[in-house]
Design a protein around this motif. Structure first.
Motif, short mmCIF file in Angstrom:
data_model
loop_
_atom_site.label_atom_id
_atom_site.label_comp_id
_atom_site.label_asym_id
_atom_site.label_seq_id
_atom_site.Cartn_x
_atom_site.Cartn_y
_atom_site.Cartn_z
N VAL A 46 81.08 155.47 54.69
CA VAL A 46 79.73 155.21 54.27
C VAL A 46 78.76 156.36 54.93
O VAL A 46 78.94 156.57 56.18
CB VAL A 46 78.98 153.95 54.63
CG1 VAL A 46 77.69 154.03 54.46
CG2 VAL A 46 79.76 152.71 54.08
N PHE A 47 78.06 157.17 54.05
CA PHE A 47 77.39 158.34 54.54
C PHE A 47 76.00 158.17 54.05
O PHE A 47 75.72 158.05 52.77
CB PHE A 47 78.02 159.60 54.11
CG PHE A 47 77.48 161.01 54.69
CD1 PHE A 47 77.90 161.40 55.78
CD2 PHE A 47 76.38 161.59 53.87
CE1 PHE A 47 77.20 162.60 56.33
CE2 PHE A 47 75.79 162.56 54.46
CZ PHE A 47 76.32 163.05 55.80
N SER A 48 74.99 158.19 54.95
CA SER A 48 73.58 158.15 54.42
C SER A 48 72.97 159.51 54.70
O SER A 48 73.34 160.25 55.54
CB SER A 48 72.83 157.08 55.08
OG SER A 48 72.52 157.31 56.40
N PHE A 49 71.83 159.71 53.56
CA PHE A 49 71.10 160.81 53.70
C PHE A 49 69.60 160.63 53.02
O PHE A 49 69.55 159.56 52.59
CB PHE A 49 71.86 162.33 53.13
CG PHE A 49 72.07 161.89 51.57
CD1 PHE A 49 71.21 162.16 50.50
CD2 PHE A 49 73.40 161.44 51.21
CE1 PHE A 49 71.36 162.09 49.36
CE2 PHE A 49 73.66 161.34 50.00
CZ PHE A 49 72.81 161.49 49.34
N ARG A 50 68.72 161.50 53.47
CA ARG A 50 67.31 161.14 53.28
C ARG A 50 67.22 161.96 51.85
O ARG A 50 67.32 162.82 51.68
CB ARG A 50 66.22 161.59 54.21
CG ARG A 50 66.37 160.85 55.55
CD ARG A 50 65.67 161.10 56.60
NE ARG A 50 65.84 160.61 57.77
CZ ARG A 50 65.31 159.47 58.27
NH1 ARG A 50 64.72 158.74 57.36
NH2 ARG A 50 65.79 158.99 59.35
N GLU A 55 62.62 162.05 44.30
CA GLU A 55 64.05 162.23 44.22
C GLU A 55 64.61 160.93 44.01
O GLU A 55 65.71 160.56 43.17
CB GLU A 55 64.94 162.91 45.41
CG GLU A 55 64.32 164.36 45.40
CD GLU A 55 64.72 165.03 46.92
OE1 GLU A 55 64.93 166.36 46.89
OE2 GLU A 55 64.88 164.31 47.82
N VAL A 56 64.27 159.89 45.00
CA VAL A 56 64.87 158.54 44.64
C VAL A 56 64.45 158.03 43.14
O VAL A 56 65.30 157.34 42.69
CB VAL A 56 64.03 157.67 45.53
CG1 VAL A 56 64.46 156.31 45.52
CG2 VAL A 56 64.61 157.88 47.22
N ALA A 57 63.18 158.29 43.00
CA ALA A 57 62.80 157.54 41.45
C ALA A 57 63.41 158.30 40.49
O ALA A 57 63.96 157.61 39.50
CB ALA A 57 61.37 157.94 41.48
N ALA A 58 63.77 159.77 40.49
CA ALA A 58 64.49 160.40 39.38
C ALA A 58 65.98 159.99 39.37
O ALA A 58 66.67 159.53 38.35
CB ALA A 58 64.67 161.77 40.15
N ARG A 62 67.68 157.99 36.24
CA ARG A 62 68.98 158.56 35.71
C ARG A 62 70.10 157.63 35.71
O ARG A 62 70.75 157.52 34.78
CB ARG A 62 69.35 159.94 36.31
CG ARG A 62 68.59 161.03 35.89
CD ARG A 62 69.19 162.35 36.40
NE ARG A 62 68.43 163.54 36.12
CZ ARG A 62 68.68 164.64 36.40
NH1 ARG A 62 69.73 165.16 36.80
NH2 ARG A 62 67.79 165.85 36.05
N ALA A 63 70.06 157.07 36.60
CA ALA A 63 71.13 156.08 36.91
C ALA A 63 71.26 154.74 35.96
O ALA A 63 72.06 154.42 35.09
CB ALA A 63 71.28 155.18 38.30
N PRO A 70 72.15 153.68 41.19
CA PRO A 70 71.78 154.78 41.77
C PRO A 70 72.82 155.35 42.95
O PRO A 70 73.08 156.62 43.13
CB PRO A 70 70.64 154.50 42.57
CG PRO A 70 70.32 152.99 42.32
CD PRO A 70 71.28 152.50 41.38
N SER A 71 73.52 154.40 43.69
CA SER A 71 74.67 155.07 44.59
C SER A 71 75.63 155.56 43.94
O SER A 71 76.09 156.59 44.47
CB SER A 71 75.06 153.73 45.60
OG SER A 71 74.02 153.31 46.60
N VAL A 72 76.11 155.13 42.80
CA VAL A 72 77.38 155.31 42.16
C VAL A 72 76.97 156.82 41.50
O VAL A 72 77.63 157.80 41.71
CB VAL A 72 77.72 154.47 40.98
CG1 VAL A 72 78.85 155.01 40.18
CG2 VAL A 72 78.11 153.20 41.81
#
Length: 109
Positions: A46-50, A55-58, A62-63, A70-72
């Protein structure tokens, strides 16, 4: 040299300059002194980044359009980015650019 050839040459120089400024993914990463925050379950890590809110909304839009989470999507985008070496797509991109330039030139005649 025709106007199309001049534009092609300038585009090639521009792309070459961009690639020269991009560090390849294979460059060694400076070792961190503290332990990585990545968590592992033995199969994967498990790797997290900001990301910023836009960017989250985009990513979420798209997801949703692709019918996946969105994680996939983020994981697949990272994998695609790591699988592509800088410069691998340059010849194809230049061919597409040349075709677009030819199309524009034809419209201007």
């Amino acid at each position: 040299m025709s106007p199309t050839d001049r534009v092609r040459a300038e585009a090639a120089r521009y792309v070459a300059d961009l690639l020269a400024q991009t560090a390849p993914a294979e460059l060694p990463v400076r070792e961190r002194k503290q332990r990585s925050r990545a968590q592992t379950d033995g199969r994967s890590t498990v790797f997290s980044f900001r990301l910023d809110p836009d960017e989250v909304a985009a990513l979420e839009r798209r997801a949703e359009a692709a019918g996946i989470g969105p994680s996939v999507l983020a994981r697949n985008l990272v994998r695609m980015g790591l699988a592509t070496r800088p410069g691998d797509e340059l010849p194809g991109a230049l061919d597409r650019l040349a075709a677009a330039i030819d199309d524009v030139s034809a419209l201007m005649r």
